[in-house]
Write a protein that holds these residues in place. Structure first.
Motif, PDB file in Angstrom:
ATOM      1  N   ARG A  65       0.612  -1.353  -0.055  1.00 39.92           N
ATOM      2  CA  ARG A  65       0.002   0.211   0.071  1.00 39.92           C
ATOM      3  C   ARG A  65       0.851   1.395   0.028  1.00 39.92           C
ATOM      4  N   SER A  66       2.078   1.216   0.391  1.00 36.59           N
ATOM      5  CA  SER A  66       3.140   2.282   0.625  1.00 36.59           C
ATOM      6  C   SER A  66       3.501   2.621  -0.829  1.00 36.59           C
ATOM      7  N   GLY A  67       3.410   1.854  -1.641  1.00 29.27           N
ATOM      8  CA  GLY A  67       3.941   2.185  -3.098  1.00 29.27           C
ATOM      9  C   GLY A  67       5.525   1.738  -3.305  1.00 29.27           C
ATOM     10  N   LEU A  68       5.996   1.018  -2.307  1.00 29.86           N
ATOM     11  CA  LEU A  68       7.440   0.586  -2.300  1.00 29.86           C
ATOM     12  C   LEU A  68       7.624  -0.516  -3.176  1.00 29.86           C
ATOM     13  N   VAL A  69       6.585  -1.435  -3.292  1.00 33.70           N
ATOM     14  CA  VAL A  69       6.433  -2.690  -4.028  1.00 33.70           C
ATOM     15  C   VAL A  69       5.262  -3.054  -4.608  1.00 33.70           C
ATOM     16  N   ASP A  70       5.548  -3.146  -5.908  1.00 33.26           N
ATOM     17  CA  ASP A  70       4.151  -3.907  -6.703  1.00 33.26           C
ATOM     18  C   ASP A  70       3.976  -5.334  -6.503  1.00 33.26           C
ATOM     19  N   LEU A  71       2.892  -5.646  -5.548  1.00 41.00           N
ATOM     20  CA  LEU A  71       2.821  -7.009  -5.069  1.00 41.00           C
ATOM     21  C   LEU A  71       2.385  -7.832  -6.278  1.00 41.00           C
ATOM     22  N   ARG A  72       1.458  -7.122  -7.223  1.00 43.50           N
ATOM     23  CA  ARG A  72       1.034  -8.215  -8.515  1.00 43.50           C
ATOM     24  C   ARG A  72       2.309  -8.493  -9.448  1.00 43.50           C
ATOM     25  N   ARG A  73       3.180  -7.489  -9.648  1.00 44.77           N
ATOM     26  CA  ARG A  73       4.341  -7.905 -10.403  1.00 44.77           C
ATOM     27  C   ARG A  73       5.207  -9.063  -9.715  1.00 44.77           C
ATOM     28  N   GLN A  74       5.032  -9.019  -8.403  1.00 45.05           N
ATOM     29  CA  GLN A  74       5.826  -9.745  -7.713  1.00 45.05           C
ATOM     30  C   GLN A  74       5.321 -11.250  -7.490  1.00 45.05           C
ATOM     31  N   LEU A  75       4.128 -11.472  -7.908  1.00 47.40           N
ATOM     32  CA  LEU A  75       3.447 -12.584  -7.786  1.00 47.40           C
ATOM     33  C   LEU A  75       4.298 -13.922  -8.287  1.00 47.40           C
ATOM     34  N   PRO A  76       4.582 -13.699  -9.906  1.00 47.02           N
ATOM     35  CA  PRO A  76       5.248 -14.961 -10.175  1.00 47.02           C
ATOM     36  C   PRO A  76       6.620 -15.606  -9.457  1.00 47.02           C
ATOM     37  N   THR A  77       7.267 -14.520  -9.035  1.00 45.98           N
ATOM     38  CA  THR A  77       8.434 -14.825  -8.231  1.00 45.98           C
ATOM     39  C   THR A  77       8.036 -15.341  -6.767  1.00 45.98           C
ATOM     40  N   ALA A  78       6.835 -14.826  -6.163  1.00 46.28           N
ATOM     41  CA  ALA A  78       6.267 -15.370  -4.997  1.00 46.28           C
ATOM     42  C   ALA A  78       5.783 -16.846  -5.217  1.00 46.28           C
ATOM     43  N   ALA A  79       5.310 -17.026  -6.331  1.00 42.43           N
ATOM     44  CA  ALA A  79       4.970 -18.732  -6.424  1.00 42.43           C
ATOM     45  C   ALA A  79       6.178 -19.291  -6.764  1.00 42.43           C
ATOM     46  N   LEU A  80       7.245 -18.950  -7.193  1.00 31.44           N
ATOM     47  CA  LEU A  80       8.436 -19.829  -7.239  1.00 31.44           C
ATOM     48  C   LEU A  80       8.753 -20.023  -5.753  1.00 31.44           C
ATOM     49  N   ALA A  81       8.691 -18.938  -4.873  1.00 36.60           N
ATOM     50  CA  ALA A  81       9.060 -19.065  -3.397  1.00 36.60           C
ATOM     51  C   ALA A  81       8.256 -20.107  -2.578  1.00 36.60           C
ATOM     52  N   PHE A  82       7.012 -20.171  -3.088  1.00 37.06           N
ATOM     53  CA  PHE A  82       6.040 -21.070  -2.464  1.00 37.06           C
ATOM     54  C   PHE A  82       6.296 -22.348  -2.865  1.00 37.06           C
ATOM     55  N   VAL A  83       6.501 -22.850  -4.098  1.00 32.40           N
ATOM     56  CA  VAL A  83       6.865 -24.144  -4.602  1.00 32.40           C
ATOM     57  C   VAL A  83       8.085 -24.752  -4.047  1.00 32.40           C
ATOM     58  N   ALA A  84       9.157 -23.835  -3.901  1.00 32.23           N
ATOM     59  CA  ALA A  84      10.459 -23.918  -3.080  1.00 32.23           C
ATOM     60  C   ALA A  84      10.346 -24.363  -2.008  1.00 32.23           C
ATOM     61  N   GLY A  85       9.655 -23.288  -1.181  1.00 31.90           N
ATOM     62  CA  GLY A  85       9.428 -23.698   0.358  1.00 31.90           C
ATOM     63  C   GLY A  85       8.734 -25.004   0.362  1.00 31.90           C
ATOM     64  N   GLY A  86       7.795 -25.384  -0.209  1.00 33.16           N
ATOM     65  CA  GLY A  86       7.069 -26.605   0.063  1.00 33.16           C
ATOM     66  C   GLY A  86       8.033 -27.742  -0.394  1.00 33.16           C
ATOM     67  N   ALA A  87       8.816 -27.691  -1.356  1.00 33.52           N
ATOM     68  CA  ALA A  87       9.856 -28.691  -1.554  1.00 33.52           C
ATOM     69  C   ALA A  87      10.909 -28.817  -0.324  1.00 33.52           C
ATOM     70  N   LEU A 179       6.657 -10.325   0.766  1.00 41.32           N
ATOM     71  CA  LEU A 179       5.740 -11.117   0.227  1.00 41.32           C
ATOM     72  C   LEU A 179       6.512 -12.535  -0.248  1.00 41.32           C
ATOM     73  N   LEU A 180       8.068 -12.671  -0.450  1.00 45.19           N
ATOM     74  CA  LEU A 180       8.326 -13.768  -0.815  1.00 45.19           C
ATOM     75  C   LEU A 180       8.644 -14.524   0.665  1.00 45.19           C
TER      76      LEU A 180
END
Length: 249
Positions: A65-87, A179-180
């Motif tokens: 909300r502060s504008g420091l990071v675009d969460l939508r643009r970060q979603l693909p990278t976050a998806a990689l972090a999610f899969v890696a965390g599960g692995a 987010l990551l």
């Protein structure tokens, strides 16, 4: 658990959410408290990921909300972090982690010294050493996997990567880390959930404290930037290294 014990756990989660939203290391507070409350190590680690997810999500939304990071643009990278965390969580019993655990205190002390002694480290962005795409497909999955496999210090590793390789200033690096951290945390939790280890009611109640603490911590970080983030990161990294060394000895 009686009400006073649950109230103490929620208070600990609030403090952990505050610290974690600024510099990471909230597990330093919550994991020992959960074990003191009578949980096994497996239950404590799984419940810690559950309650910590609320704080990481709150911090990510606050920075978004502060504008420091675009969460939508970060979603693909976050998806990689999610899969890696599960692995990482899925392989926690199959891979030898002793060498990583032995090296971890040294690495954390190195991170603390870097943020304490490197001159000119502030909130100003610098030239990136890696492109966002390359950063996203290399460093992020590696740290996400570590977060699921072992966990302690993952936030500090994300922070260091964003500062040294992505060229972010300290505050922007913190904003991009959350987010990551949430995603890899959630990936690990998804695997732990199938094992039946999380104590769900306790984790959810502690999550309310995490939300409050993370909201307050993110607000302070946004106001003070590197002036509060750097010293707190140095303290949490050093404290985590000391705790790991104490456990080994």
């Amino acid at each position: 658990m009686d009400l006073s014990l649950i109230a103490g756990l929620v208070a600990a989660a609030t403090a952990a959410g505050f610290v974690d939203s600024i510099a990471g290391g909230g597990g330093l507070i919550t994991v020992p408290v959960l074990m003191l409350a009578g949980m096994t190590p497996g239950q404590a680690l799984a419940t810690n990921k559950l309650q910590g997810s609320f704080g990481a999500a709150t911090a990510a939304l606050s920075y978004g909300r502060s504008g420091l990071v675009d969460l939508r643009r970060q979603l693909p990278t976050a998806a990689l972090a999610f899969v890696a965390g599960g692995a990482g969580a899925a392989l926690v019993t199959a891979l030898p982690t002793e060498l990583l655990r032995l090296a971890l205190p040294v690495v954390l002390i190195g991170i603390a010294l870097f943020f304490a002694l490197k001159p000119g480290l502030n909130d100003l962005d610098r030239a990136a050493r890696l492109s966002p795409a390359l950063f996203g497909v290399t460093l992020v999955p590696a740290i996400g996997f570590y977060d699921g496999l072992i966990g302690p210090g993952a936030g500090a590793f994300y922070m260091l990567g964003f500062v040294m390789l992505a060229g972010h200033g300290v505050l922007r690096a913190t904003a991009h880390t959350k987010l990551l951290n949430f995603a890899s945390n959630l990936g690990g939790l998804a695997v732990f959930a199938f094992s039946g280890h999380p104590v769900w009611l306790v984790g959810l109640l502690m999550g309310t404290g995490q939300i409050l603490g993370a909201a307050l911590g993110a607000r302070l970080a946004l106001r003070s930037g590197a002036r509060i983030i750097k010293p707190l990161l140095v303290v949490t990294s050093t404290a985590l290294a000391a705790r790991l060394l104490w456990q080994m000895l």
